[in-house]
Structure formats: C-alpha cells, structure tokens
Design a protein around this motif. Structure first.
Motif, PDB file in Angstrom:
ATOM      1  N   HIS A 171      -5.350  -7.134  17.547  1.00 34.51           N
ATOM      2  CA  HIS A 171      -5.181  -7.289  16.108  1.00 34.51           C
ATOM      3  C   HIS A 171      -6.162  -8.112  15.277  1.00 34.51           C
ATOM      4  O   HIS A 171      -6.399  -7.789  14.336  1.00 34.51           O
ATOM      5  CB  HIS A 171      -3.624  -7.827  16.122  1.00 34.51           C
ATOM      6  CG  HIS A 171      -3.107  -7.960  14.746  1.00 34.51           C
ATOM      7  ND1 HIS A 171      -3.206  -9.113  13.921  1.00 34.51           N
ATOM      8  CD2 HIS A 171      -2.420  -6.826  14.088  1.00 34.51           C
ATOM      9  CE1 HIS A 171      -2.843  -8.880  12.760  1.00 34.51           C
ATOM     10  NE2 HIS A 171      -2.277  -7.587  12.710  1.00 34.51           N
ATOM     11  N   TRP A 230      -8.937  -5.821  14.811  1.00 37.00           N
ATOM     12  CA  TRP A 230      -8.509  -4.881  13.726  1.00 37.00           C
ATOM     13  C   TRP A 230      -8.602  -5.216  12.576  1.00 37.00           C
ATOM     14  O   TRP A 230      -8.924  -4.402  11.559  1.00 37.00           O
ATOM     15  CB  TRP A 230      -6.947  -4.290  14.129  1.00 37.00           C
ATOM     16  CG  TRP A 230      -6.474  -3.100  13.697  1.00 37.00           C
ATOM     17  CD1 TRP A 230      -5.829  -2.861  12.393  1.00 37.00           C
ATOM     18  CD2 TRP A 230      -6.679  -1.722  14.136  1.00 37.00           C
ATOM     19  NE1 TRP A 230      -5.709  -1.511  12.037  1.00 37.00           N
ATOM     20  CE2 TRP A 230      -6.273  -0.578  13.081  1.00 37.00           C
ATOM     21  CE3 TRP A 230      -7.555  -1.187  15.114  1.00 37.00           C
ATOM     22  CZ2 TRP A 230      -6.207   0.638  13.276  1.00 37.00           C
ATOM     23  CZ3 TRP A 230      -7.475   0.110  15.505  1.00 37.00           C
ATOM     24  CH2 TRP A 230      -6.709   1.086  14.665  1.00 37.00           C
ATOM     25  N   GLN A 231      -8.308  -6.413  12.271  1.00 33.24           N
ATOM     26  CA  GLN A 231      -8.413  -7.147  10.847  1.00 33.24           C
ATOM     27  C   GLN A 231      -9.790  -6.955  10.334  1.00 33.24           C
ATOM     28  O   GLN A 231     -10.019  -7.410   9.168  1.00 33.24           O
ATOM     29  CB  GLN A 231      -7.781  -8.483  10.905  1.00 33.24           C
ATOM     30  CG  GLN A 231      -6.454  -8.442  11.332  1.00 33.24           C
ATOM     31  CD  GLN A 231      -5.405  -7.467  10.654  1.00 33.24           C
ATOM     32  OE1 GLN A 231      -5.350  -7.394   9.323  1.00 33.24           O
ATOM     33  NE2 GLN A 231      -4.944  -6.397  11.304  1.00 33.24           N
ATOM     34  N   ASP A 233      -2.261  -3.285   8.402  1.00 30.12           N
ATOM     35  CA  ASP A 233      -1.541  -4.709   8.999  1.00 30.12           C
ATOM     36  C   ASP A 233      -1.537  -4.375  10.306  1.00 30.12           C
ATOM     37  O   ASP A 233      -1.405  -5.185  11.181  1.00 30.12           O
ATOM     38  CB  ASP A 233      -0.481  -5.286   8.157  1.00 30.12           C
ATOM     39  CG  ASP A 233      -0.775  -5.408   6.661  1.00 30.12           C
ATOM     40  OD1 ASP A 233      -1.783  -6.159   6.558  1.00 30.12           O
ATOM     41  OD2 ASP A 233      -0.011  -5.434   6.035  1.00 30.12           O
ATOM     42  N   GLU A 234      -1.290  -3.293  11.002  1.00 35.90           N
ATOM     43  CA  GLU A 234      -0.917  -3.019  12.225  1.00 35.90           C
ATOM     44  C   GLU A 234      -1.920  -1.879  12.826  1.00 35.90           C
ATOM     45  O   GLU A 234      -2.548  -1.217  12.319  1.00 35.90           O
ATOM     46  CB  GLU A 234       0.777  -2.345  12.174  1.00 35.90           C
ATOM     47  CG  GLU A 234       1.588  -3.221  11.661  1.00 35.90           C
ATOM     48  CD  GLU A 234       3.103  -2.741  11.714  1.00 35.90           C
ATOM     49  OE1 GLU A 234       4.096  -3.027  12.487  1.00 35.90           O
ATOM     50  OE2 GLU A 234       3.141  -1.427  11.414  1.00 35.90           O
ATOM     51  N   VAL A 235      -1.925  -2.289  14.182  1.00 34.83           N
ATOM     52  CA  VAL A 235      -2.922  -1.434  15.209  1.00 34.83           C
ATOM     53  C   VAL A 235      -2.013  -0.218  15.277  1.00 34.83           C
ATOM     54  O   VAL A 235      -1.151  -0.166  16.232  1.00 34.83           O
ATOM     55  CB  VAL A 235      -3.415  -2.060  16.336  1.00 34.83           C
ATOM     56  CG1 VAL A 235      -4.358  -1.156  17.099  1.00 34.83           C
ATOM     57  CG2 VAL A 235      -4.010  -3.342  15.920  1.00 34.83           C
ATOM     58  N   ILE A 240       0.828  -2.538  16.798  1.00 33.34           N
ATOM     59  CA  ILE A 240       0.631  -3.813  17.140  1.00 33.34           C
ATOM     60  C   ILE A 240       0.423  -4.702  16.007  1.00 33.34           C
ATOM     61  O   ILE A 240      -0.472  -4.640  15.342  1.00 33.34           O
ATOM     62  CB  ILE A 240      -0.629  -4.108  18.218  1.00 33.34           C
ATOM     63  CG1 ILE A 240      -0.035  -3.149  19.525  1.00 33.34           C
ATOM     64  CG2 ILE A 240      -1.093  -5.363  18.454  1.00 33.34           C
ATOM     65  CD1 ILE A 240      -1.195  -3.005  20.441  1.00 33.34           C
ATOM     66  N   SER A 241       1.152  -5.755  15.818  1.00 32.14           N
ATOM     67  CA  SER A 241       0.824  -6.729  14.744  1.00 32.14           C
ATOM     68  C   SER A 241       0.587  -7.956  15.267  1.00 32.14           C
ATOM     69  O   SER A 241       0.481  -8.167  16.509  1.00 32.14           O
ATOM     70  CB  SER A 241       2.306  -6.858  13.836  1.00 32.14           C
ATOM     71  OG  SER A 241       3.199  -7.401  14.758  1.00 32.14           O
ATOM     72  N   ALA A 242       0.306  -9.197  14.249  1.00 32.35           N
ATOM     73  CA  ALA A 242      -0.073 -10.346  14.736  1.00 32.35           C
ATOM     74  C   ALA A 242       0.851 -11.185  15.852  1.00 32.35           C
ATOM     75  O   ALA A 242       0.261 -11.710  16.841  1.00 32.35           O
ATOM     76  CB  ALA A 242       0.004 -11.170  13.681  1.00 32.35           C
ATOM     77  N   THR A 276       2.900  -9.358  18.036  1.00 36.83           N
ATOM     78  CA  THR A 276       3.183  -8.447  19.153  1.00 36.83           C
ATOM     79  C   THR A 276       2.901  -9.058  20.488  1.00 36.83           C
ATOM     80  O   THR A 276       3.838  -8.941  21.623  1.00 36.83           O
ATOM     81  CB  THR A 276       2.600  -7.173  18.946  1.00 36.83           C
ATOM     82  OG1 THR A 276       3.083  -6.469  17.827  1.00 36.83           O
ATOM     83  CG2 THR A 276       2.822  -6.133  20.348  1.00 36.83           C
TER      84      THR A 276
END
Length: 341
Positions: free
Chosen positions: A74, A77-78, A85-87, A119-121, A123
């Motif tokens: 994550h 990804w940013q 915001d999400e993978v 996947i978020s921050a 997860t």
C-alpha cells in the motif's frame, strides 16, 4: 465457550467491489464485527483478545515474499502518480512463472487473484490480527478447551500460500490447523462456507498429514468457479486427503445435513484429534450471495451435529454477510453445539 477477537480488525474497510461489471459497495464490512460479536455474546461466549505469536505461525503457510508484499504494497502503491487509494490489480496472469515483477502493479497482479481483495492502509494490520486471533484459538485447543470461537475478519479461506482473493489475505483456519499439527495433533478442516475454500485446498492439496473437507454451492456457476469440484481429491501424497461436496444452488436444511453427515464420516475415518471449522454463515437463506438456503434451525442442527462427533472444535469465522439473521445464525450454531455437548 471462549471467543477471540481483536478490534484492530476494523482497520480493513474495503471500498471496492465489482460484480457483473458493476462497481458496488464491498460486502465484507467492519460492521460484521459488531453483528458477529453480539451473536457470540448471545451464545454465552466470553470474549478475549489474542496474544501476539509473531510472524512465525503465519509464515509456516505463507511465503516470506508474499508477507513482504502485504506489508509494503500500500505504501508503494501511493507513490504511483494518479493511483487509487486501494491496491486493485489490473492484470491477472493466467500462469505465473519463475520471474517476479519489480513494479507494484505487476506484484499486485501476481499476488491478488481478483478485484475482491482491495488493500488499503489498514489491511495488513487487520489481517495480521485476524490471523493472530486464529492462532490464539488454536492455543486454547492445545491447552484443553473443548471448543472455542474465533472472530477472524477479514476471512481467510480463499487465500493461498502467496495469493489473496475473495476478501481473504491470510488463511486463518489453515494457520490454526498448522499450529495444531505442529504439536502432533491430527487436525482436519471442515469448511461450511457457501463458497469453496480454494485457498485452503491449494495450501494442503499435496499433504497427507491434514484432511480438508468443503461443503459449498456447486462452483460450476458460482465463485470460485475453477476449484471445488467433486473430482478434486488431492495430489501426490495428498491424494485422498481432500473431499469436496458441492451442492445445488438453493439446497436447504435436510439435504445439507445429509451432506454434513458424509463429511463427518470422512473426518472420523481420518482419526481426527481436533476439528477446525471454517465457519461461513453465508450458506444462510438470507445471505446476500444467495447460494444455499440454510435456515436458523439448520444452523442449530449443524452445531449439534458437530458436537455429537465428540471432537474438540475450533470455529474460525469465514463469510456471512450483513443480513437481519447474520448474528442470530452465529448464536444458533454455537448454542446448538453447546447444548448438544
């Protein structure tokens, strides 16, 4: 009955879900924790927090490469210009060779089977404590508990050794079973989720030291589509140690219980010491996925049938999505078990 829950599981709050080409709210919501907690408490469960057993028991099933991906992706990804915001992968390789991509996008495709596991921050932390809850549940069984319930969320049975999918990141029931196997117990996994536990099957498919059994809606026209067929019996040393019992869509209580009896005979034939139940409540007639049609009475009968095996049983939460009966179905299952002991 003791129950295990860590509130940090709420940190996974997925927003993306796609069905039939339409983007919809993700059904695997943190609100499930509140509903399931109430259901467990109504069954008389005493809820405790897990202890941190570290990465070792998780890495016993999941590759270090995959665990590094889950922990770091994550943040990486940013850094993508214009990234979301999400993978969410936009590539799903039909085969995965020896090569391993360096890019975040490529690795997402490598390690995420579908778009239902964003996947978020939060997860990784949620998945980590979901798995630690299952490990603590296994430890309760090792120290003599007759039964325990683990509120693992996000769920786990679609997670392979290095692949997320279907709302799942770490295979909680498999991790618990491996923990039990590590102290010499003959463990079997019985998956009663409406969806086939393809990740669990994949992890143990060539092993003879653990039995995997799954009762689920026929995958010919139902997720996960490519796994869960009756002819899949294991391979190599594992041949004969995997049993799939697919059911027609809309199967109700009586036929389900007849199939459960078949599953429990196989579990008895394995010489099982302890049973891990991957407890999907989405076989409910009220569940949004509408795969099977088990009623509240049916869940009580399932719990009673499990108790009558005489085996110690560890219930590990899988699916079961928001409906008016979700919490009650958990209560009925656990109460049915306890009343039949």
């Amino acid at each position: 009955m003791k129950a295990v829950l860590d509130d940090r599981q709420r940190q996974h709050d997925p927003k993306h879900f796609m069905a039939n080409g339409v983007i919809l709210p993700n059904p695997e919501q943190p609100e499930r924790i509140r509903v399931l907690t109430a259901g467990a408490e109504a069954a008389g469960c005493e809820i405790q927090a897990p202890r941190d057993a570290g990465l070792g028991p998780i890495a016993a099933l999941h590759s270090a490469e995959y665990l590094d991906f889950l922990q770091s992706i994550h943040t990486r990804w940013q850094r993508i210009g214009g990234g979301g915001d999400e993978v969410i992968p936009n590539i799903h390789p039909a085969t995965r060779g020896d090569g391993y991509p360096k890019s975040a996008v490529g690795q997402a495709g490598y390690h995420q089977a579908d778009t239902a596991c964003p996947i978020s921050a939060g997860t990784w932390e949620a998945a980590y404590w979901s798995a630690q809850s299952a490990i603590t549940g296994a430890d309760l069984m090792i120290t003599g508990s007759r039964a325990a319930y683990v509120l693992s969320r996000p769920p786990g049975h679609h997670a392979f050794g290095d692949l997320a999918g279907g709302f799942c990141f770490l295979n909680n029931a498999g991790i618990a079973a491996q923990r039990l196997r590590g102290v010499g117990l003959r463990a079997a996994i019985l998956d009663v989720d409406v969806h086939h536990g393809n990740g669990t099957q994949g992890i143990f498919y060539d092993r003879s030291d653990l039995l995997t059994v799954s009762i689920h809606a026929d995958p010919t026209r139902f997720y996960p589509f490519f796994w869960g067929h009756a002819q899949e019996r294991g391979q190599g040393r594992g041949l004969g140690y995997n049993l799939n019992l697919p059911l027609a869509r809309g199967t109700g209580d009586d036929d389900y219980l007849e199939t459960l009896a078949v599953a429990l005979r196989r579990i008895a034939s394995f010489g099982t010491d302890v049973l891990v139940v991957a407890l999907g409540l989405d076989a409910s007639i009220d569940d949004p996925f509408q795969g099977l049609a088990v009623t509240g009475d049916g869940f009580a009968r399932i719990g009673a049938a499990l108790a009558k095996t005489g085996l110690p049983v560890l219930f590990v939460q899988e699916g079961g999505y928001l409906s008016d009966s979700l919490g009650d179905n958990l209560t009925r299952t656990l109460s049915g078990f306890q009343e039949a002991v």
